[in-house]
Scaffold this active site. Structure first.
Site: not given
Ligand SMILES: [Zn+2]
Length: 251
Positions: A54, A198
């Protein structure tokens, strides 16, 4: 008559001095790279896991793409619209490598609490940005902060986005420690799970090769989110993991 007609036909192929031949014109058109499409595995029969990343793309995304390419692993990227505009080449690379790209809002906004207009704008602007760069309109959405609402569900249904959550969260944004991230992921993964990480954190990117190598040794196959769910995701519906229970003895 026939001979004359054939001769006439051939004569049209003779290049006229000073004019480009048609074949030369065709060579100047760039070739469209076909997206690689190997048959997806049947995740009801094999141990699948979906790695998702993400908040990108960011500088560290390029390194992650190298890692995934070297291991022939496919992943899903939930990108932030304003980062798509900042790093269009990285999004293009993600797409051309066969990874899936999903919508993670335009400014990483809390869409569960946003007005209808704001939420719709955040989502459609990101869809447009991804389409401009990759040629493909995303069908997946991951809510920033996991923040959802009935109103948001209605919007995602209307604009064709399935809502993808996760089953493994190593809290890599909080723990910028590759060893910790690796251990947390490996401890929690089960077949059919969706792993949240991430790619904007170099410490996470550094943990990925060891996560992949270990899971591959355990027989895991790495798939995109749409592949995990058999390519049949319903807009508006929430997805957490494959077969939330019985089928594979998942908790
Ligand atoms: Zn996010």
């Amino acid at each position: 008559m026939l001979a004359a007609a054939v001769f006439g036909g051939l004569s049209t192929l003779t290049p006229v001095p000073g004019q480009a031949r048609p074949v030369t014109v065709r060579r100047t058109v760039p070739e469209v790279k076909p997206r690689p499409v190997p048959p997806p595995p049947d995740c009801s029969r094999v141990k699948c896991v979906a790695l998702t990343f993400d908040d990108g793309p960011a500088e560290s995304t390029g390194k992650l793409l190298d890692v995934l390419a070297a291991r022939k692993v496919k992943a899903t990227f939930f990108v932030v619209g304003e980062n798509v505009v900042r790093y269009p080449e990285l999004v293009r690379r993600e797409h051309e490598a066969g990874h899936e790209i999903g919508d993670h809002s335009y400014t990483h906004a809390d869409l569960g609490r946003a007005s209808k207009e704001k939420a719709r704008s955040e989502l459609t602007r990101t869809q447009d940005a991804i389409r401009r760069v990759s040629g493909v309109t995303p069908v997946l959405f991951r809510p920033p902060y996991g923040s959802m609402s009935k109103r948001l569900t209605g919007i995602t249904r209307k604009i064709g986005l399935a809502q993808v959550l996760w089953t493994v969260d190593p809290l890599d944004w909080e723990h910028r420690d590759s060893e910790y991230v690796k251990k947390r992921v490996l401890k929690s993964v089960k077949p059919g799970y969706v792993v949240l990480m991430h790619d904007i954190h170099p410490t996470t990117v550094k943990a990925v090769p060891r996560i992949i190598d270990r899971l591959a040794a355990e027989g895991y196959v790495f798939v995109t989110v749409s592949e995990l769910f058999g390519g049949r995701l319903t807009p508006g519906k929430e997805y957490l993991q494959l077969n939330s229970g019985e089928a594979q003895g998942l908790p």
